[in-house]
Design a protein around this motif. Structure first.
Motif, PDB file in Angstrom:
ATOM      1  N   GLY A 180     -10.093  -0.913  12.816  1.00  0.00           N
ATOM      2  CA  GLY A 180     -10.476   0.357  12.226  1.00  0.00           C
ATOM      3  C   GLY A 180     -10.198   0.432  10.739  1.00  0.00           C
ATOM      4  N   THR A 181     -10.036   1.658  10.279  1.00  0.00           N
ATOM      5  CA  THR A 181      -9.800   1.912   8.858  1.00  0.00           C
ATOM      6  C   THR A 181      -8.423   1.401   8.447  1.00  0.00           C
ATOM      7  OG1 THR A 181     -11.181   3.894   8.993  1.00  0.00           O
ATOM      8  CG2 THR A 181      -9.713   3.696   7.100  1.00  0.00           C
ATOM      9  N   ILE A 182      -8.364   0.817   7.269  1.00  0.00           N
ATOM     10  CA  ILE A 182      -7.078   0.372   6.731  1.00  0.00           C
ATOM     11  C   ILE A 182      -6.364   1.573   6.130  1.00  0.00           C
ATOM     12  CG2 ILE A 182      -5.964  -1.026   4.950  1.00  0.00           C
ATOM     13  CD1 ILE A 182      -8.207  -3.055   5.316  1.00  0.00           C
ATOM     14  N   HIS A 183      -5.190   1.866   6.615  1.00  0.00           N
ATOM     15  CA  HIS A 183      -4.368   2.945   6.072  1.00  0.00           C
ATOM     16  C   HIS A 183      -3.194   2.304   5.341  1.00  0.00           C
ATOM     17  CE1 HIS A 183      -6.590   6.106   8.072  1.00  0.00           C
ATOM     18  NE2 HIS A 183      -6.494   5.454   9.222  1.00  0.00           N
ATOM     19  N   THR A 185      -8.354   8.934  -0.521  1.00  0.00           N
ATOM     20  CA  THR A 185      -7.183   8.548   0.280  1.00  0.00           C
ATOM     21  C   THR A 185      -6.034   9.513   0.050  1.00  0.00           C
ATOM     22  OG1 THR A 185      -7.856   6.225   0.129  1.00  0.00           O
ATOM     23  CG2 THR A 185      -5.607   6.653   0.787  1.00  0.00           C
ATOM     24  N   TRP A 186      -5.860   9.974  -1.177  1.00  0.00           N
ATOM     25  CA  TRP A 186      -4.811  10.949  -1.478  1.00  0.00           C
ATOM     26  C   TRP A 186      -5.053  12.239  -0.707  1.00  0.00           C
ATOM     27  CZ3 TRP A 186      -4.947  15.811  -3.785  1.00  0.00           C
ATOM     28  CH2 TRP A 186      -3.702  16.338  -4.133  1.00  0.00           C
ATOM     29  N   ASP A 208       1.348  10.517   6.261  1.00  0.00           N
ATOM     30  CA  ASP A 208       1.489   9.175   5.714  1.00  0.00           C
ATOM     31  C   ASP A 208       0.687   8.173   6.529  1.00  0.00           C
ATOM     32  OD1 ASP A 208       2.938   8.646   8.010  1.00  0.00           O
ATOM     33  OD2 ASP A 208       4.883   8.720   7.032  1.00  0.00           O
ATOM     34  N   HIS A 209       0.787   6.889   6.165  1.00  0.00           N
ATOM     35  CA  HIS A 209      -0.059   5.873   6.795  1.00  0.00           C
ATOM     36  C   HIS A 209       0.202   5.743   8.296  1.00  0.00           C
ATOM     37  CE1 HIS A 209       3.666   3.695   6.162  1.00  0.00           C
ATOM     38  NE2 HIS A 209       3.209   2.640   6.827  1.00  0.00           N
TER      39      HIS A 209
END
Length: 465
Positions: free
Chosen positions: A20-23, A125-126, A134-135
């Motif tokens: 999936g999406t990179i956090h 992303t912010w 948070d991630h």
């Protein structure tokens, strides 16, 4: 050769790269601060410059405006016309050469700090971190089943993204249609077809690229990542892992028997493209330096010197001494030379730019006529292009044949930034031995500054025996 990949590390890479999406984990440090400084600088300029007013003789207009309808580009006091396309070509060449120069010195710095994809991904992303957490919280939310809470949080995030994308599109179009005129037309749903198209396209483009695609653009879509290797060499400084110092890796409790790398994975967790810099230089790396900030934090905690990951050249990592002037190698010097050449050409073109252009069209409907005085007359249409933002008065003269003159007024006034059309009748006495088309020239001189003068050639038709 890189060390064997442990199962734990392999799982971590799989976790960050493909699921999936990179956090990316948030990190503080000098490179993160520099990236955000670039975000603020670029967006203050982008969102603010279109609102700057500029006062001229004819009134107040937008300071920066690409007026496609009237074929002009306004840059404060400078007004560029289609005839100034050479200047645009020089600017584009300068930008490309500067990009190659920076890449030769320090890799993909533009990608990591100033690329619009990087800038807007950072902004989106912010926003995501403020809404979702948070991630780790974002990862947990993504992996959780759909619920009312998840739907609400995701809706808020995407709603804010859509607002930012919409305002970005409005700002973009505001550089082509004066933004103070654009906003009322948007509110009244009266935008033109092209304005509506670009508003929808640019808003969708920003939303998809910065909010959804993100690192996929750098990994798979950006052509620059594919040919960056052509512009770098072993003396180019890039974000690199010092293998000699870091290997063999091991837990902190085994630090006496291992290198400085404790295999914490922070460098992977903070990477916006999800790569492991310890595997060596990869085309996905955008040289943002966030892994440097993350690793430096860890080094500070374990009492080891900073710089396990840093901007360094391949030669320096291999232990080769850094010779004096290593940065001024032939590749870099060639880029410097090109920059100087095109900067000089741009400056020379601007300094020699004549703010008056004249187009001469001879009336082909009636080649010639004879006046009551027995002179031969030809009709012409002159287009005086006044490229200054002030009313100017011009005097027109003609030469090339004995006794050639303009019948009628020879002085005309052109409005600021306008094309003034002048109809002229030029006559000449019949001359023995001359017939057919004869070369002549029109001289147009600005009365306020006689250095502003244009000479345009044309032909004068005399009777053929």
């Amino acid at each position: 050769m890189p060390p064997p990949v442990s199962k734990a590390r392999e799982a971590r890479l799989e976790f960050y790269r493909k699921k999936g999406t990179i956090h990316a984990k948030a990190v503080q440090g000098r490179y993160n601060s520099l990236r955000w400084a670039m975000v603020w600088l670029t967006q203050i300029v982008f969102y603010g410059a279109c609102w700057l007013p500029w006062t001229t003789e004819t009134g107040t207009r937008q300071a920066i405006l690409f007026d496609i309808t009237h074929e002009r580009l306004y840059l404060f006091d400078l007004v560029l016309w289609p005839q100034d396309a050479l200047l645009l070509a020089f600017v584009l060449i300068l930008a490309a050469t500067a990009l190659f120069f920076v890449t030769a010195l320090a890799g993909r710095l533009f990608c990591g700090f100033a690329c619009p994809q990087t800038v807007y991904t950072s902004i989106f992303t912010w926003i995501e971190s403020k809404v979702e957490g948070d991630h780790l919280a974002r990862l947990k939310l993504d992996q959780s089943p759909m619920s009312a809470r998840k739907l609400a949080i995701k809706s808020v995030k995407h709603g804010i993204w859509a607002l930012v994308a919409a305002w970005t599109a409005i700002t973009f179009v505001g550089y082509f249609t004066p933004i103070r005129e654009l906003l009322p037309t948007i509110a009244a749903f009266q935008t033109g077809p092209w304005e509506a198209f670009w508003l929808l396209f640019y808003a969708t483009f920003t939303y998809v690229q910065a909010g959804l695609a993100r690192e996929a653009v750098c990994q798979h879509m950006c052509p620059y990542s594919r040919f960056q290797g052509v512009m770098s060499d072993p003396t180019t400084a890039t974000v690199s892992y010092d293998r000699q110092r870091g290997e063999p890796r091991g837990a902190l409790r085994q630090a006496k028997q291992t290198g400085d790398c404790i295999d914490c994975g922070i460098c992977v967790q903070v990477c916006p493209t999800g790569i492991d810099i310890r595997d060596g230089l990869q085309y996905q790396c955008i040289n943002c330096g966030l892994c440097v900030d993350g690793c430096d934090e860890v080094m500070d905690r374990i009492g080891a010197p900073r710089g396990l990951i840093r901007f360094v050249s391949e030669n320096e990592l291999a232990g080769k001494p850094r010779s004096k002037g290593v940065r001024l190698r032939p590749r870099v010097l060639s880029y410097v030379g090109l920059l100087l050449v095109f900067m000089t050409l741009t400056g020379w073109t601007l300094s020699e730019r004549v703010l008056l252009r004249v187009e001469v069209l001879r009336d082909r409907g009636a080649l010639l006529r004879e006046t009551p005085e027995g002179r031969i007359a030809n009709a012409y249409t002159l287009k005086l292009i006044n490229m200054e933002e002030a009313h100017r008065r011009f005097r027109i003269g003609v030469s090339g044949l004995p006794g050639l003159r303009i019948d009628g007024p020879t002085e005309f006034t052109a409005a600021p930034g306008s094309i003034h059309t002048v109809s002229l009748t030029v006559s000449s006495p019949t001359a023995d031995g001359l017939s057919g088309a004869q070369p002549i020239a029109f001289e147009t001189v600005a009365l306020h500054d006689e250095d502003i003068a244009v000479r345009e050639k044309s032909t004068f038709i005399l009777p053929t025996p």
